[in-house]
Design an enzyme around this catalytic site. Structure first.
Site, PDB file in Angstrom:
ATOM      1  N   ARG A  25       5.072  -0.055  -6.045  1.00  0.00           N
ATOM      2  CA  ARG A  25       4.985  -0.856  -4.820  1.00  0.00           C
ATOM      3  C   ARG A  25       4.000  -2.002  -4.952  1.00  0.00           C
ATOM      4  O   ARG A  25       4.010  -2.927  -4.143  1.00  0.00           O
ATOM      5  CB  ARG A  25       4.538   0.037  -3.647  1.00  0.00           C
ATOM      6  CG  ARG A  25       5.546   1.106  -3.295  1.00  0.00           C
ATOM      7  CD  ARG A  25       4.938   2.156  -2.406  1.00  0.00           C
ATOM      8  NE  ARG A  25       4.704   1.693  -1.067  1.00  0.00           N
ATOM      9  CZ  ARG A  25       5.485   1.947  -0.026  1.00  0.00           C
ATOM     10  NH1 ARG A  25       6.575   2.654  -0.191  1.00  0.00           N
ATOM     11  NH2 ARG A  25       5.192   1.502   1.167  1.00  0.00           N
TER      12      ARG A  25
ATOM     13  N   HIS B  87      20.199 -36.345  -7.682  1.00  0.00           N
ATOM     14  CA  HIS B  87      19.567 -36.791  -6.434  1.00  0.00           C
ATOM     15  C   HIS B  87      18.055 -36.599  -6.452  1.00  0.00           C
ATOM     16  O   HIS B  87      17.410 -36.660  -5.416  1.00  0.00           O
ATOM     17  CB  HIS B  87      20.192 -36.070  -5.234  1.00  0.00           C
ATOM     18  CG  HIS B  87      21.648 -36.381  -5.061  1.00  0.00           C
ATOM     19  ND1 HIS B  87      22.105 -37.616  -4.646  1.00  0.00           N
ATOM     20  CD2 HIS B  87      22.753 -35.635  -5.309  1.00  0.00           C
ATOM     21  CE1 HIS B  87      23.432 -37.613  -4.614  1.00  0.00           C
ATOM     22  NE2 HIS B  87      23.843 -36.419  -5.024  1.00  0.00           N
TER      23      HIS B  87
ATOM     24  N   GLU C  67       8.980 -14.555 -11.060  1.00  0.00           N
ATOM     25  CA  GLU C  67       8.319 -13.311 -10.638  1.00  0.00           C
ATOM     26  C   GLU C  67       7.600 -12.622 -11.774  1.00  0.00           C
ATOM     27  O   GLU C  67       6.472 -12.180 -11.612  1.00  0.00           O
ATOM     28  CB  GLU C  67       9.372 -12.318 -10.122  1.00  0.00           C
ATOM     29  CG  GLU C  67       9.776 -12.490  -8.717  1.00  0.00           C
ATOM     30  CD  GLU C  67      10.605 -11.299  -8.249  1.00  0.00           C
ATOM     31  OE1 GLU C  67      11.710 -11.076  -8.795  1.00  0.00           O
ATOM     32  OE2 GLU C  67      10.152 -10.592  -7.349  1.00  0.00           O
TER      33      GLU C  67
ATOM     34  N   GLU D  43      18.822 -16.757  -8.191  1.00  0.00           N
ATOM     35  CA  GLU D  43      18.321 -15.423  -8.531  1.00  0.00           C
ATOM     36  C   GLU D  43      17.709 -15.419  -9.939  1.00  0.00           C
ATOM     37  O   GLU D  43      16.652 -14.826 -10.161  1.00  0.00           O
ATOM     38  CB  GLU D  43      19.471 -14.408  -8.411  1.00  0.00           C
ATOM     39  CG  GLU D  43      19.177 -13.000  -8.893  1.00  0.00           C
ATOM     40  CD  GLU D  43      18.025 -12.308  -8.184  1.00  0.00           C
ATOM     41  OE1 GLU D  43      17.462 -12.862  -7.224  1.00  0.00           O
ATOM     42  OE2 GLU D  43      17.640 -11.211  -8.631  1.00  0.00           O
TER      43      GLU D  43
ATOM     44  N   LYS E 256       6.474  -4.215  -4.172  1.00  0.00           N
ATOM     45  CA  LYS E 256       7.888  -3.860  -4.146  1.00  0.00           C
ATOM     46  C   LYS E 256       8.428  -3.847  -2.717  1.00  0.00           C
ATOM     47  O   LYS E 256       9.521  -4.312  -2.453  1.00  0.00           O
ATOM     48  CB  LYS E 256       8.078  -2.484  -4.788  1.00  0.00           C
ATOM     49  CG  LYS E 256       9.519  -2.006  -4.824  1.00  0.00           C
ATOM     50  CD  LYS E 256      10.346  -2.855  -5.764  1.00  0.00           C
ATOM     51  CE  LYS E 256      11.798  -2.406  -5.823  1.00  0.00           C
ATOM     52  NZ  LYS E 256      12.632  -3.436  -6.471  1.00  0.00           N
TER      53      LYS E 256
ATOM     54  N   TRP F 189      -3.147  -2.595  -1.345  1.00  0.00           N
ATOM     55  CA  TRP F 189      -2.793  -3.977  -1.685  1.00  0.00           C
ATOM     56  C   TRP F 189      -3.526  -4.831  -0.659  1.00  0.00           C
ATOM     57  O   TRP F 189      -3.213  -4.796   0.533  1.00  0.00           O
ATOM     58  CB  TRP F 189      -1.277  -4.145  -1.574  1.00  0.00           C
ATOM     59  CG  TRP F 189      -0.740  -5.442  -2.067  1.00  0.00           C
ATOM     60  CD1 TRP F 189      -0.484  -5.788  -3.365  1.00  0.00           C
ATOM     61  CD2 TRP F 189      -0.340  -6.570  -1.277  1.00  0.00           C
ATOM     62  NE1 TRP F 189       0.042  -7.048  -3.428  1.00  0.00           N
ATOM     63  CE2 TRP F 189       0.144  -7.568  -2.167  1.00  0.00           C
ATOM     64  CE3 TRP F 189      -0.344  -6.853   0.088  1.00  0.00           C
ATOM     65  CZ2 TRP F 189       0.604  -8.795  -1.735  1.00  0.00           C
ATOM     66  CZ3 TRP F 189       0.125  -8.087   0.518  1.00  0.00           C
ATOM     67  CH2 TRP F 189       0.584  -9.037  -0.385  1.00  0.00           C
TER      68      TRP F 189
ATOM     69  N   LYS G  52      13.814 -14.452 -10.774  1.00  0.00           N
ATOM     70  CA  LYS G  52      13.436 -13.407 -11.735  1.00  0.00           C
ATOM     71  C   LYS G  52      12.424 -13.955 -12.733  1.00  0.00           C
ATOM     72  O   LYS G  52      11.430 -13.310 -13.046  1.00  0.00           O
ATOM     73  CB  LYS G  52      14.657 -12.882 -12.515  1.00  0.00           C
ATOM     74  CG  LYS G  52      15.591 -11.974 -11.827  1.00  0.00           C
ATOM     75  CD  LYS G  52      15.075 -10.589 -11.536  1.00  0.00           C
ATOM     76  CE  LYS G  52      14.400 -10.512 -10.205  1.00  0.00           C
ATOM     77  NZ  LYS G  52      15.204 -10.384  -9.035  1.00  0.00           N
TER      78      LYS G  52
ATOM     79  N   ASN H 102      -1.645   2.323   5.960  1.00  0.00           N
ATOM     80  CA  ASN H 102      -0.831   1.161   5.569  1.00  0.00           C
ATOM     81  C   ASN H 102      -0.540   0.359   6.828  1.00  0.00           C
ATOM     82  O   ASN H 102      -0.292   0.946   7.882  1.00  0.00           O
ATOM     83  CB  ASN H 102       0.525   1.603   5.008  1.00  0.00           C
ATOM     84  CG  ASN H 102       0.404   2.253   3.651  1.00  0.00           C
ATOM     85  OD1 ASN H 102      -0.670   2.261   3.066  1.00  0.00           O
ATOM     86  ND2 ASN H 102       1.505   2.795   3.167  1.00  0.00           N
ATOM     87  N   GLY H 103      -0.518  -0.953   6.699  1.00  0.00           N
ATOM     88  CA  GLY H 103      -0.204  -1.789   7.859  1.00  0.00           C
ATOM     89  C   GLY H 103      -1.379  -2.693   8.204  1.00  0.00           C
ATOM     90  O   GLY H 103      -2.310  -2.847   7.398  1.00  0.00           O
TER      91      GLY H 103
ATOM     92  N   CYS I 135       0.824  -1.223   0.000  1.00  0.00           N
ATOM     93  CA  CYS I 135       0.000   0.000   0.000  1.00  0.00           C
ATOM     94  C   CYS I 135       0.858   1.272   0.000  1.00  0.00           C
ATOM     95  O   CYS I 135       1.964   1.277   0.515  1.00  0.00           O
ATOM     96  CB  CYS I 135      -0.866   0.046   1.241  1.00  0.00           C
ATOM     97  SG  CYS I 135      -1.831  -1.434   1.485  1.00  0.00           S
TER      98      CYS I 135
HETATM   99  C1  AGP Z   1      13.021  -9.259  -5.879  1.00  0.00           C
HETATM  100  O1  AGP Z   1      12.925  -9.337  -7.264  1.00  0.00           O
HETATM  101  C2  AGP Z   1      11.772  -9.426  -5.173  1.00  0.00           C
HETATM  102  N1  AGP Z   1      10.737  -8.600  -5.612  1.00  0.00           N
HETATM  103  C3  AGP Z   1      11.815  -9.707  -3.693  1.00  0.00           C
HETATM  104  O2  AGP Z   1      12.262 -11.003  -3.561  1.00  0.00           O
HETATM  105  C4  AGP Z   1      12.689  -8.771  -2.802  1.00  0.00           C
HETATM  106  O3  AGP Z   1      14.022  -8.957  -3.098  1.00  0.00           O
HETATM  107  C5  AGP Z   1      12.399  -9.086  -1.327  1.00  0.00           C
HETATM  108  O4  AGP Z   1      11.044  -8.844  -1.048  1.00  0.00           O
HETATM  109  C6  AGP Z   1      13.267  -8.294  -0.380  1.00  0.00           C
HETATM  110  O5  AGP Z   1      13.061  -6.920  -0.522  1.00  0.00           O
HETATM  111  P1  AGP Z   1      14.054  -5.870   0.112  1.00  0.00           P
HETATM  112  O6  AGP Z   1      15.366  -6.006  -0.589  1.00  0.00           O
HETATM  113  O7  AGP Z   1      13.405  -4.546  -0.151  1.00  0.00           O
HETATM  114  O8  AGP Z   1      14.173  -6.173   1.560  1.00  0.00           O
END
Ligand code: AGP
Length: 607
Positions: free
Chosen positions: A27, A503, A487, A480, A602, A74, A484, A100-101, A2
């Site tokens: 976000r 394995h 996501e 990683e 985000k 959100w 990506k 927010n929260g 949010c």
């Molecule tokens: C990364 O592509 C992601 N969107 C997510 O995994 C992110 O890295 C994670 O939520 C941690 O966020 P931060 O680095 O803001 O703590």
């Protein structure tokens, strides 16, 4: 997650609020709304979907007014509906609030204080609006403070009352809020992005603080109504940096930012002649550094994978046993740490709830805690009170790219800084730094292959599964790359160390299940080559990241992306780039919303 925007001043605030919301889109959100006090009543409009849906709804409405609040939601409590969107109003529409929260005890609050109130949404936030209304006796700030005394949970909130038309009251507990200081005007945001176009002078609220804001004055208090004096800080990021600059998506821009952002991360933080790094934020004497016996890296998602890559550097250079832990797991374990344990929280946003909680837990148990953070003034940066900014600049795409490479670089510098107090010689340190300084140029040569990688992505756009393989320092890179892809394309993918294939996971491989293997020329090259051959023997299609000049790899691959050679510890800084570009081009080919993938936010400020 949010987002909040607010404005108090002399200008018409609707465009300021809507543009502010657009700056917060990165976000992640699923509905949006705005409330402005015009002609003696609150004009409140909300819509499900993108900001454009809200803007469409506002077309033709006259919504004049110079004080207002707006929000992107959100969904947590209650579905994605207009009724659940913020700002919420109390019973007789005399009070509006955005939040927010999460209010954890909202059911108890309803029962105890709000019998007879009429609720129009399923949200915990609406309870907060009614609770403040119930405490209101002509002074909004006091009502907020008294209401919040009963609340358990987290909040960043902004609230307005019709009887105090030129005022916004804001309060924070666990969910960030910033006030931008203008000339006879104030901007409010859940981060600085909505205000960067107007001011760089900001005041960060800390937990337990309440701000009373009118066009001429900002007064700060504690929840117990004691006055607080705050410093105005200057934000270095400018609005220009936060724009797409001709790229079709923020993610592509941010991938291409990497050579420059890496230079920004390194600048002034090393001494080439001495082969050493000096990151000031550690706040430790060499003697205190030698007392450190263990390092723990805490993070989530991409930041966690940066930590895994950093572990190799800490163990190899600094001779320090290093654990990397997913923050959401660490916080609920019984972690064993003491004052000789140095804990780094790694976070782009500096607001990730799990990382913050894990750091607090480590601190409580006596560890020394530092931050490796991108967003200046963020909660983790301020709470740890020490550590380093990674200087990646604004990262707005939900999928992290340049923050990752800068995190890895900072971890390398820290490892070198510790290593030089132990067995790393000046010559070894210098060799590492020389190689590090060559990385931005080498990154550029990989970015030039973007079109080539696009063709490979398009070739595989029919695949529904992918397996990423790496060994040693390339294993975190595989993780990683896999994250990506999932996501932003929603394609199923897994990442394994090459040696684990036999394995179990090898059973899944088939001509429809391609592998993406990192097979650069490091100490595990031959082992990795055998693993790729095992996969190929199961008819899996093979895409390789390999070292320039290693033409022999073409025999065992369907597609190869060549990268320049570098020192093994630095490989994640290069090898991750083709994987970022592959995921990006695949997402575009599949028509996905690259910058705002479904279900993701985000800044993950809830648990
Ligand atoms: C990364 O592509 C992601 N969107 C997510 O995994 C992110 O890295 C994670 O939520 C941690 O966020 P931060 O680095 O803001 O703590």
């Amino acid at each position: 997650m949010c987002g909040i925007v607010g404005y108090v001043g002399k200008k018409q605030c609707l465009p300021i609020l809507i543009n502010g919301l657009r700056r917060l889109e990165y976000r992640g959100y699923d509905s949006a709304g705005v409330a402005i006090l015009s002609d003696g009543k609150f004009n409140r409009t909300r819509a499900v979907g993108k900001i454009d849906c809200l803007a469409d709804k506002l077309k033709g409405q006259t919504m004049s007014g110079t004080v207002g609040i707006a929000h992107t939601r959100w969904a947590t409590h209650g579905g994605v509906t207009e009724a659940n969107a913020h700002p919420h109003a109390a019973c007789d529409d005399n009070l509006v609030l955005a939040h927010n929260g999460i209010i954890e005890n909202y059911r108890e609050l309803k029962e105890k204080f709000l019998q007879g109130h009429e609720f129009k949404s399923e949200t915990d936030t609406e309870v907060l609006a009614h609770l403040i209304e119930a405490h209101y006796k002509g002074d909004l700030r006091l009502a907020v403070e008294q209401a919040l005394a009963h609340v358990h949970g987290t909040y960043g909130l902004v609230v307005m009352h019709m009887n105090e038309p030129e005022k916004i009251v804001a309060a924070r507990m666990g969910s960030p809020l910033v006030v931008g200081v203008g000339d006879g005007e104030y901007y409010i945001g859940s981060d600085t992005s909505p205000m960067l176009a107007h001011t760089k002078q900001v005041i960060f609220l800390d937990d337990g603080e309440v701000a009373e804001i009118t066009p001429d004055q900002l007064k700060m208090f504690t929840l117990q109504d004691e006055k607080v004096t705050k410093c105005v800080e200057n934000i270095e990021w400018d609005d220009e940096q936060a724009q797409k600059q001709g790229f079709p998506h923020f993610m592509l821009k941010e991938i291409f930012d990497q050579p420059r952002s890496l230079e920004d991360a390194l600048r002034g933080r090393y001494d080439l002649a001495e082969g050493e790094a000096h990151l000031g934020g550690l706040n430790m004497t060499p003697e205190q550094m030698r007392q450190v016996k263990r390092v723990v890296l805490l993070a989530c998602g991409t930041a966690y994978y940066a930590g895994l890559a950093g572990k190799y550097a800490f163990e190899r250079l600094a001779d320090l046993p290093t654990e990397v832990d997913v923050a959401s797991e660490f916080r609920y374990r019984d972690p064993i740490v003491d004052d000789r344990t140095l804990v780094f929280g790694i976070s782009q946003s500096g607001e990730t709830a799990d990382t913050l909680a894990a750091l607090r837990e480590a601190k409580r148990k006596g560890a020394q805690v530092r931050g490796i953070v991108n967003v200046i003034g963020s909660t983790i940066a301020r709470e740890t009170g020490g550590g380093t900014y990674i200087h990646a600049g604004p990262e707005l795409a939900v999928a992290s790219s340049k923050a990752y490479t800068n995190m890895v670089a900072i971890l390398l510098l820290y490892a070198l800084q510790f290593g030089r107090l132990k067995r790393v010689s000046a010559a070894t340190g210098k060799r590492l730094l020389d190689a590090l300084l060559e990385i931005p140029g080498k990154m550029k040569s990989i970015l030039e292959k973007s079109d080539e990688i696009k063709k490979i992505a398009e070739k595989y756009q029919g695949a529904r599964d992918f397996m990423f393989l790496g060994r040693g320092i390339n294993y975190p890179v595989a993780l990683e790359g896999s994250l990506k892809l999932k996501e932003i394309t929603y394609i199923h993918s897994e990442a394994y160390p090459g040696g684990e294939l036999k394995h179990g996971p090898i059973s899944m491989l088939s001509p429809e299940f391609p592998i993406f293997a990192l097979m650069t020329q490091n100490q595990l090259y031959d082992k990795m080559r055998s693993n790729v051959q095992e996969a190929r023997a199961r008819q899996a299609k093979v895409i390789l990241v390999a070292t320039e000049g290693d033409e022999s790899v073409k025999e065992i691959a369907d597609d190869v992306i060549f990268v320049p050679p570098t020192m093994e510890l630095l490989e994640p800084l290069l090898n991750t780039l083709p994987l970022q570009l592959f995921a990006y081009h695949m997402a575009v080919a599949l028509g996905c919303d690259v910058d705002r993938p479904r279900n993701l936010a985000k800044s993950v400020t809830v648990e």
